[in-house]
Design a protein around this motif. Structure first.
Motif, PDB file in Angstrom:
ATOM      1  N   ASP A 107      38.222  39.087 -52.914  1.00 31.07           N
ATOM      2  CA  ASP A 107      38.432  39.420 -51.541  1.00 31.07           C
ATOM      3  C   ASP A 107      37.671  38.675 -50.187  1.00 31.07           C
ATOM      4  OD1 ASP A 107      39.404  40.861 -49.321  1.00 31.07           O
ATOM      5  OD2 ASP A 107      38.302  42.653 -49.301  1.00 31.07           O
ATOM      6  N   ARG A 108      37.861  37.434 -50.561  1.00 24.46           N
ATOM      7  CA  ARG A 108      37.274  36.398 -49.595  1.00 24.46           C
ATOM      8  C   ARG A 108      37.848  35.189 -49.122  1.00 24.46           C
ATOM      9  NH1 ARG A 108      33.187  33.016 -51.993  1.00 24.46           N
ATOM     10  NH2 ARG A 108      33.601  32.853 -54.160  1.00 24.46           N
ATOM     11  N   TYR A 109      37.523  34.715 -48.004  1.00 21.57           N
ATOM     12  CA  TYR A 109      37.994  33.329 -47.461  1.00 21.57           C
ATOM     13  C   TYR A 109      37.133  32.146 -48.141  1.00 21.57           C
ATOM     14  CZ  TYR A 109      37.529  29.274 -44.307  1.00 21.57           C
ATOM     15  OH  TYR A 109      37.532  28.049 -43.835  1.00 21.57           O
ATOM     16  N   ILE A 110      37.564  31.372 -48.856  1.00 26.51           N
ATOM     17  CA  ILE A 110      36.632  30.375 -49.653  1.00 26.51           C
ATOM     18  C   ILE A 110      36.957  28.914 -49.158  1.00 26.51           C
ATOM     19  CG2 ILE A 110      36.643  31.952 -51.663  1.00 26.51           C
ATOM     20  CD1 ILE A 110      38.628  30.094 -53.070  1.00 26.51           C
ATOM     21  N   ASN A 111      37.819  28.411 -48.469  1.00 28.48           N
ATOM     22  CA  ASN A 111      38.061  26.983 -48.199  1.00 28.48           C
ATOM     23  C   ASN A 111      38.893  26.806 -47.095  1.00 28.48           C
ATOM     24  OD1 ASN A 111      37.431  24.213 -48.730  1.00 28.48           O
ATOM     25  ND2 ASN A 111      38.905  24.002 -50.316  1.00 28.48           N
TER      26      ASN A 111
END
Length: 375
Positions: free
Chosen positions: A173-177
């Protein structure tokens, strides 16, 4: 004889004969030859099986990976789930804003949508509800989305004021790139290769870019890939080729390893592209256009094996193909979802009969024949 005429349609050939100095008897003999040769041309491989009715105009239609359900969206921003075996509506999900793009995870568990309010939503197909929501996912409308083959990561592309590609880890559940300013204009379409190594992006700037998915590094920039907006990108199942479609009538097949154009295909149908589909065996490419026209190519010999200008009298909005390549689904402006059988076994035109004859051409040929007989 056949070498000279093989690139012309039968109607073009007939017109050239009518204007020649040939005697009437010879013209009629050749017209008879054309009519006899038509029986060798492949019949329509599409057969409509049944329809499903939406409350308003359909914008897209596709099969789930297991082919048990059909997913559709309409202009009311409603996502509908249909049971294929019972031909009934299972349930609906409502989005507040216009859905710009939609993708189904390869494991069949989730749907991801991008909308014109910069919002990325992940929906559970089992529960028919939103399970993840990322507000302001981009600085402009969110217009393209795609899943990785393992269904763990989503990539999204922004509009003209954003132009970024973002990676989202849905397991954590996260933005990574992010790939910053991927194009000069919008990131209109995204596609990830089946082996997960490559990411392809297309734009209204008429270019295609090939990226290393893991490192986000640019591998190759196909400048002026099309002379119009890039509307569709598909990797072959072996990840060796990338197929692109523009707003206009040309399709291109790119060699991924050698980073070059392999070949191009011209579509006789000219109105705007709505869906570009590839059969699971990589043998046939199917293009649907807005005015409900369809063209099918054999990619092995680059032959156009079927084309029909009108398959029904309403605008077509989107189409999908089943995982076994036996069925198609289309959505249109008459609120109907149509399911078709697709019979492509043994489809090809013999080298002696490469005539692309459409219904209106047959009608025109009959008119010309009548005129000749009157003379």
């Amino acid at each position: 004889f056949f070498f000279f005429f093989k690139q012309k349609t039968a109607y073009e050939m007939l017109r050239s004969l009518v204007g020649s100095e040939m005697c009437i008897r010879d013209r009629l003999l050749l017209v008879s030859f054309f009519c006899a040769s038509l029986v060798t041309i492949q019949s329509n491989p599409l057969k409509q099986l049944y329809t499903l009715e939406e409350p308003d105009q359909v914008e897209r239609a596709m099969f789930t990976p297991d082919d048990k359900h059909i997913i559709t969206t309409n202009v009311l921003n409603v996502i509908s789930v249909w049971n294929v075996s019972t031909k009934t509506l299972v349930g609906t999900m409502h989005n507040q804003r216009s859905i710009e793009d939609l993708a189904i995870s390869p494991d069949g568990k989730y749907i991801v949508t991008g909308d014109n309010n910069d919002t990325l939503k992940i929906w559970s197909l089992a529960d028919m509800k939103v399970v993840r929501e990322y507000l302001n996912a981009h600085k402009d409308e969110l217009i393209s989305v795609a899943f990785t083959p393992d269904s763990n990561i989503i990539v999204s592309g922004g509009g003209d004021l954003d132009r970024n590609i973002r990676y989202w880890d849905i397991q954590n559940d996260r933005y990574i790139n992010q790939i910053y300013q991927a194009h000069r204009l919008n990131v209109g379409v995204l596609s990830i290769s089946k082996d997960g190594k490559y990411l392809a992006s297309g734009s209204n700037d008429k270019t295609i870019k090939l990226w290393n998915f893991a490192t986000s590094e640019l591998i190759h920039h196909f400048k002026d890939a099309h002379n119009c907006n890039v509307e569709s990108l598909i990797f072959t199942s072996d990840s060796k080729y990338l197929i692109s479609g523009g707003y206009q009538s040309e399709f291109k097949v790119w060699d991924v390893e050698y980073e070059r154009l392999a070949f191009s295909l011209k579509d006789p149908n000219k109105n705007s592209l709505k869906s570009l589909l590839l059969t699971p065996d990589n043998k046939f490419l199917i293009a649907f256009r807005q005015r409900a026209s369809v063209s099918i190519w054999n990619l092995q010999n680059q032959e156009l094996v079927f084309t029909q200008e009108i398959i029904y009298d309403r605008d077509l909005a989107g189409a999908g193909i089943s995982s076994d390549g036996k069925y198609l689904v289309t959505g249109s402006s008459d609120n109907l979802v149509r399911v078709w059988s697709l019979q492509l076994d043994g489809v090809s035109l013999s080298k002696e009969n490469k005539f692309k004859v459409m219904p209106q051409e047959l009608e025109a040929m009959e008119d010309e024949l009548e005129k000749l007989q009157e003379k």
